[in-house]
Design an enzyme around this catalytic site. Sequence first.
Site, PDB file in Angstrom:
ATOM      1  N   GLU A 228      -9.133  18.325  11.488  1.00  0.00           N
ATOM      2  CA  GLU A 228     -10.581  18.600  12.271  1.00  0.00           C
ATOM      3  C   GLU A 228     -10.508  20.027  12.086  1.00  0.00           C
ATOM      4  O   GLU A 228     -10.527  20.592  13.088  1.00  0.00           O
ATOM      5  CB  GLU A 228     -11.046  18.064  13.200  1.00  0.00           C
ATOM      6  CG  GLU A 228     -12.526  17.875  13.313  1.00  0.00           C
ATOM      7  CD  GLU A 228     -12.868  18.438  14.827  1.00  0.00           C
ATOM      8  OE1 GLU A 228     -14.179  18.169  15.199  1.00  0.00           O
ATOM      9  OE2 GLU A 228     -12.054  18.919  15.673  1.00  0.00           O
TER      10      GLU A 228
ATOM     11  N   ASP B 165      -7.313  16.767  16.405  1.00  0.00           N
ATOM     12  CA  ASP B 165      -8.499  16.848  16.648  1.00  0.00           C
ATOM     13  C   ASP B 165      -8.524  18.373  17.082  1.00  0.00           C
ATOM     14  O   ASP B 165      -7.546  19.003  17.479  1.00  0.00           O
ATOM     15  CB  ASP B 165      -8.703  16.364  18.338  1.00  0.00           C
ATOM     16  CG  ASP B 165      -9.834  16.736  18.819  1.00  0.00           C
ATOM     17  OD1 ASP B 165     -10.988  16.270  18.401  1.00  0.00           O
ATOM     18  OD2 ASP B 165      -9.777  17.465  20.022  1.00  0.00           O
TER      19      ASP B 165
HETATM   20  C1  ARE Z   1     -17.407  17.795  27.569  1.00  0.00           C
HETATM   21  C2  ARE Z   1     -18.591  18.216  28.321  1.00  0.00           C
HETATM   22  C3  ARE Z   1     -18.512  19.606  28.369  1.00  0.00           C
HETATM   23  C4  ARE Z   1     -17.485  19.867  29.547  1.00  0.00           C
HETATM   24  C5  ARE Z   1     -16.210  19.635  28.885  1.00  0.00           C
HETATM   25  C6  ARE Z   1     -14.998  19.694  29.831  1.00  0.00           C
HETATM   26  O1  ARE Z   1     -19.701  17.946  27.076  1.00  0.00           O
HETATM   27  O2  ARE Z   1     -19.575  20.203  28.777  1.00  0.00           O
HETATM   28  O3  ARE Z   1     -17.435  21.792  29.503  1.00  0.00           O
HETATM   29  O4  ARE Z   1     -16.346  18.058  28.734  1.00  0.00           O
HETATM   30  O5  ARE Z   1     -15.473  18.897  31.085  1.00  0.00           O
HETATM   31  C7  ARE Z   1     -15.894  16.177  23.074  1.00  0.00           C
HETATM   32  C8  ARE Z   1     -17.212  16.106  23.328  1.00  0.00           C
HETATM   33  C9  ARE Z   1     -17.394  17.461  24.191  1.00  0.00           C
HETATM   34  C10 ARE Z   1     -16.723  17.105  25.443  1.00  0.00           C
HETATM   35  C11 ARE Z   1     -15.350  17.059  25.108  1.00  0.00           C
HETATM   36  C12 ARE Z   1     -14.356  16.918  26.179  1.00  0.00           C
HETATM   37  O6  ARE Z   1     -18.045  16.623  21.850  1.00  0.00           O
HETATM   38  O7  ARE Z   1     -18.968  17.427  24.698  1.00  0.00           O
HETATM   39  O8  ARE Z   1     -17.024  18.004  26.417  1.00  0.00           O
HETATM   40  O9  ARE Z   1     -15.121  15.888  24.217  1.00  0.00           O
HETATM   41  O10 ARE Z   1     -14.513  15.779  26.770  1.00  0.00           O
HETATM   42  C13 ARE Z   1     -16.354  22.724  17.968  1.00  0.00           C
HETATM   43  C14 ARE Z   1     -14.674  22.397  17.646  1.00  0.00           C
HETATM   44  C15 ARE Z   1     -14.509  20.947  17.161  1.00  0.00           C
HETATM   45  C16 ARE Z   1     -15.189  20.099  18.022  1.00  0.00           C
HETATM   46  C17 ARE Z   1     -16.440  20.097  18.313  1.00  0.00           C
HETATM   47  C18 ARE Z   1     -17.275  19.260  19.350  1.00  0.00           C
HETATM   48  O11 ARE Z   1     -14.478  23.439  16.684  1.00  0.00           O
HETATM   49  O12 ARE Z   1     -13.262  20.790  16.994  1.00  0.00           O
HETATM   50  O13 ARE Z   1     -16.769  21.546  18.797  1.00  0.00           O
HETATM   51  N1  ARE Z   1     -14.841  18.412  17.809  1.00  0.00           N
HETATM   52  C19 ARE Z   1     -13.667  17.674  18.334  1.00  0.00           C
HETATM   53  C20 ARE Z   1     -14.154  16.164  18.564  1.00  0.00           C
HETATM   54  C21 ARE Z   1     -15.042  16.167  19.787  1.00  0.00           C
HETATM   55  C22 ARE Z   1     -14.354  16.753  21.273  1.00  0.00           C
HETATM   56  C23 ARE Z   1     -13.467  17.840  21.071  1.00  0.00           C
HETATM   57  C24 ARE Z   1     -13.166  18.249  19.703  1.00  0.00           C
HETATM   58  C25 ARE Z   1     -12.697  18.235  22.142  1.00  0.00           C
HETATM   59  O14 ARE Z   1     -14.632  15.733  17.725  1.00  0.00           O
HETATM   60  O15 ARE Z   1     -15.522  14.829  19.927  1.00  0.00           O
HETATM   61  O16 ARE Z   1     -15.349  17.147  22.103  1.00  0.00           O
HETATM   62  O17 ARE Z   1     -11.541  17.515  22.221  1.00  0.00           O
HETATM   63  C26 ARE Z   1     -19.782  25.129  14.864  1.00  0.00           C
HETATM   64  C27 ARE Z   1     -18.241  25.449  14.811  1.00  0.00           C
HETATM   65  C28 ARE Z   1     -17.301  24.251  15.217  1.00  0.00           C
HETATM   66  C29 ARE Z   1     -17.586  24.006  16.368  1.00  0.00           C
HETATM   67  C30 ARE Z   1     -19.447  23.568  16.687  1.00  0.00           C
HETATM   68  C31 ARE Z   1     -19.820  22.847  18.073  1.00  0.00           C
HETATM   69  O18 ARE Z   1     -20.124  24.392  14.230  1.00  0.00           O
HETATM   70  O19 ARE Z   1     -18.077  25.920  13.679  1.00  0.00           O
HETATM   71  O20 ARE Z   1     -16.032  24.628  14.894  1.00  0.00           O
HETATM   72  O21 ARE Z   1     -17.064  22.494  16.721  1.00  0.00           O
HETATM   73  O22 ARE Z   1     -20.012  24.756  16.238  1.00  0.00           O
HETATM   74  O23 ARE Z   1     -19.630  23.803  19.100  1.00  0.00           O
END
Ligand code: ARE
Length: 468
Positions: free
Chosen positions: A235, A209
């Site tokens: 990812e 992740d």
């Molecule tokens: C939640 C709340 C936030 C709060 C946080 C801390 O929504 O408001 O600040 O908690 O309390 C998932 C959810 C998030 C959640 C997080 C933790 O989606 O909403 O936050 O869990 O609970 C980037 C990363 C990529 C990531 C995506 C979501 O690069 O790695 O953002 N994806 C993975 C998972 C997610 C997960 C996380 C990572 C965190 O698949 O499900 O988040 O573990 C462009 C960029 C990308 C970027 C994208 C979105 O496209 O190129 O790199 O992705 O924008 O910002």
Amino acid sequence: MPRLIAPVLTATLLAVTACTSAPEEPLAPEPQPSVGVQLFQYNWDSVARECAEVLGPNHFDFVLLSPAQEHIEGEQWWTSYQPVSYQLESKLGTREQFRNMVETCHDSGIKVVADAVINHMAGIDGGVGVAGTEFSHYEYPGLYGPDDFHHCGLTPNDDIANYRDQAQVQTCELSNLADLDTAAPGVQETIAGYLNDLVSLGVDGFRIDAAKHMASEDVAAIVERIDGDPMIISEVIRGGGEPIQPEDYLDIGSVFAFGWARDFAGIVQGGSLRLAPELRDGQVPSEKAYTFVTNHDTERGEQTLNPTDGPTFQLASLLMLAVDYGTPVLYSGYAFSDRDAGAPQTDGRVDDAVCATSDEPADGEFRCLDAQQAAMAAWRAQVGDAPVANQLADGRLLAFDRGALGLAAFNADKSEEATVELTTGLPDGSYCDVLSDDCSIEVADGRVSVTVPPMGAVALHVGAMGQG
Ligand code: ARE
Ligand code: CA
């Protein structure tokens, strides 16, 4: 409409028939499983059920889980992505349930890929985790203290603000999530201890992740410390103009093909299916690409096709399984109207997944793999890595063979069925369309006529020949 998963003919059964009744009949080779499925927020008992009832019998290769470690409390699905400790006690089940699930999946021939949340810990000030661990933002008893985290000092609140700045992306916080100092040997050791615990329970691979948010050297050093030779799928979302790209992580293992998924969605939506098998320029190399139509993030965004797209989503899922680029990963999650809403839970535990029985599921009902997706995954295992051949594209229709083992035809027209005559390398004989169970399709002298329903597909393979 109840979910009917058609029974599949096994190669063994076929081999027996072929040997006793008609020695000259072509033998279907042993299935080569490769297809995966992400079972988003399925609890461990439900994953086990799916392995035994659907994935094993249809020759899937692996299941991708939601995160297994202890996490913060809350109703939202994304609490899974805020680790509090590495105990395998989560809303998805206990350590014992996890262990049993791995065993059941293995007994069904299915590998288990865990979701490794290792870039960060929680994103809140503190509290108690679901297994009772007390923590604060930068303090996790027995694991990490304040010195084990990055405090990047590059943005006012230490949050990532600019994805074009590599240092920010890798050492600042992703949405306030406490960012581990993954370059530190002690941190690497602790993370590897967790991953090795999962390996000791039989886990076969890891989704890394937020890999983009860790220097590729850090990920490599952690992966080095993992026992055995697990599958690694990072990812790293491809973003235009960003300094960190999926290619940077290919020495460590494979990556999810985000660029492919976006381009593929455009192709299927635009109806120009003929471009689909050729979609590989500018993408990661096929053998390191895990393709998908949607995942749990994109399902909540706009950039790919989603289950709510109905027939277009279904067509895309089947076509992904048919082309010879990448390793396909299907998706199953639950219906929602609030993007934060978690799967239905009772006392902090996610309930067993209930499969929707209508095309318009109520919130919280799972869109389980359907009979067509399962049959097409079995088709994929039967054609293995045989290349696309005899491709024919005619308007919205696309058809091709995979070697001499299978044929698939797709129709992206929304209202008209299409009948087309094709040249095929399939051995002469009668075949069943595994998607409709119509067993009246005849291949004669290397020609076959197929009728493909609107927004539908037809799929034949040498493991499903009729009696005719
Ligand atoms: C939640 C709340 C936030 C709060 C946080 C801390 O929504 O408001 O600040 O908690 O309390 C998932 C959810 C998030 C959640 C997080 C933790 O989606 O909403 O936050 O869990 O609970 C980037 C990363 C990529 C990531 C995506 C979501 O690069 O790695 O953002 N994806 C993975 C998972 C997610 C997960 C996380 C990572 C965190 O698949 O499900 O988040 O573990 C462009 C960029 C990308 C970027 C994208 C979105 O496209 O190129 O790199 O992705 O924008 O910002
Ligand atoms: Ca980081």
